[in-house]
Write a protein that holds these residues in place. Structure first.
Motif, short mmCIF file in Angstrom:
data_model
loop_
_atom_site.label_atom_id
_atom_site.label_comp_id
_atom_site.label_asym_id
_atom_site.label_seq_id
_atom_site.Cartn_x
_atom_site.Cartn_y
_atom_site.Cartn_z
N THR A 192 0.88 -1.19 -0.07
CA THR A 192 0.10 0.06 0.05
C THR A 192 0.79 1.17 0.07
N ILE A 193 0.65 2.27 -0.96
CA ILE A 193 1.44 3.41 -1.03
C ILE A 193 0.46 4.64 -0.95
N GLU A 238 -0.12 8.33 -1.08
CA GLU A 238 0.33 9.62 -1.88
C GLU A 238 -0.08 10.79 -1.13
N LYS A 269 4.23 8.51 -0.79
CA LYS A 269 4.61 9.01 -2.02
C LYS A 269 4.62 10.42 -2.06
N LYS A 281 8.56 6.65 -8.77
CA LYS A 281 7.35 6.40 -9.26
C LYS A 281 7.28 7.15 -10.54
N SER A 315 2.87 4.55 -13.71
CA SER A 315 1.64 4.71 -13.92
C SER A 315 0.91 4.85 -15.15
N CYS A 365 -4.26 2.83 -13.86
CA CYS A 365 -4.70 4.28 -13.46
C CYS A 365 -5.45 4.98 -14.29
N SER A 378 -3.79 2.40 -9.33
CA SER A 378 -3.49 3.54 -8.64
C SER A 378 -4.92 4.51 -8.72
N GLU A 383 -1.99 2.23 -4.85
CA GLU A 383 -1.64 3.67 -4.56
C GLU A 383 -2.93 4.52 -4.20
N HIS A 405 -4.34 8.50 -3.00
CA HIS A 405 -4.05 9.75 -2.54
C HIS A 405 -4.77 9.97 -1.05
#
Length: 339
Positions: free
Chosen positions: A9-10, A12, A40, A117, A142, A170, A201, A222, A224
């Motif tokens: 898990t990322i 951002e 990120k 990335k 992405s 993405c 993403s 990923e 936000h």
């Protein structure tokens, strides 16, 4: 040997810090508590990546006259990036960033970034890909605005330079609507690049897309993050709150556990005891005289199993005659009927 499902898990932060170091560090602290694997960032060097002619994607800013000025306000010094990277790692998180210039790669190398990335707008920027490949750090691409041909070209370019490449489905839309998720692309990427890690993403600002991606086998997720959806910034509507992020991470772990523990429906021996409680035996639903020919309308099924003929065998006793008088709701056994 079957490969175990896994999830990286990322979270951002991107531009949610609004140029504030204090805000950026607050995000790192909060995300470390939630338990994501990585944080990120975006590393911007305005004079290297942009010009005064660059238009705003969304005219959101109340303080920046141009997009160039915005990138300047979003920038940190090389020394600040070193401190950011060290602090991120001290919290047990991997340090990932998207560079948007070769100059940004130099800064991130000094800061000892863990993973690069590639934003979807940079997939065709072979100059930047060459610079990143030279670092020999892992690369996550992405695929947002890329065609398969452009993606193939970028992947082959990086693999030809011995890069460790992963790819994320993405959609470049903020926020992404359900009809834009492109979940089908996850499985298409898995088939197209069977030896690479494939992930998702998310720009939806909701939990549904991420959870669906995990069930489809996304190995990287990923998304936000933002403290609150009333905050300022271009990506707020496409972001998850910290509370939503925790739900996503927790649910993701549960889904991975489920995927790694498949159920064998060919066998149900583990339910033997429960089946004896929940399954049923045949009974008669009214008083019936000896010699009565049993009809469907005479029958009921009652718990537990084993006190009468199995309910699943009802068809075999239709038309059979009773050997004795039966009281309503009495279990019906083989001894009660004439074979």
């Amino acid at each position: 040997m079957t490969t175990q499902a896994s999830l990286y898990t990322i979270a951002e932060i991107g531009q949610a810090h609004e140029g504030s170091l204090g805000m950026l560090y607050a995000y790192i602290d909060a995300l470390a508590e939630i338990g994501v694997n990585a944080v990120k960032f975006q590393t911007h060097v305005a004079h290297a990546e942009s010009s005064i002619y660059e238009p705003f994607r969304v005219q959101f800013s109340k303080q920046d006259t141009t997009r160039y000025e915005y990138w300047e306000r979003m920038s940190f010094t090389p020394e600040q990036w070193k401190a950011i990277g060290n602090y991120t790692k001290s919290k047990g998180l991997d340090f990932i960033s998207s560079p948007f210039s070769n100059a940004a790669v130099d800064i991130l190398e000094e800061a000892n970034v863990d993973v690069y990335k590639i934003g979807s707008g940079e997939v065709t920027n072979l100059l930047l890909l060459e610079k990143i490949a030279q670092t020999q750090k892992p690369v996550i691409i992405s695929s947002g605005m890329s065609s398969y041909q452009e993606l193939d070209d970028a992947v082959q370019f990086l693999l030809g330079r011995k890069a460790n490449v992963s790819i994320l489905q993405c959609t470049t839309a903020y926020p992404t609507q359900p009809e834009q998720y492109g979940l089908n692309v996850i499985t298409e990427l898995q088939k197209r690049y069977p030896n690479l890690k494939i992930g998702f993403s998310d720009h939806s600002g909701s939990l549904s897309a991420g959870l669906a991606a995990i069930t489809l086998g996304a190995e990287i997720l990923e998304f936000h993050v933002v403290f609150h959806k009333k905050m300022f910034g271009p990506d707020v509507k496409a972001s998850l709150t910290l509370e939503e992020t925790k739900d996503l991470v927790d649910c993701g772990k549960e889904i991975i556990t489920a995927l790694n523990n498949p159920i064998d429906k060919k066998s149900n021996h583990q339910f033997t005891d429960l089946k004896s409680i929940f399954e049923k035996s045949l009974a008669v639903n009214k008083d019936l005289p000896k010699g009565h020919s049993i009809q469907f309308e005479d029958l009921e099924a009652k718990k537990p199993k084993g006190y009468g003929i199995d309910a699943s065998s009802y068809q075999a006793i239709i038309g059979k005659k009773l050997l004795k008088d039966m009281k309503a709701w009495a279990f019906l056994t083989d001894d009660d009927i004439k074979n």
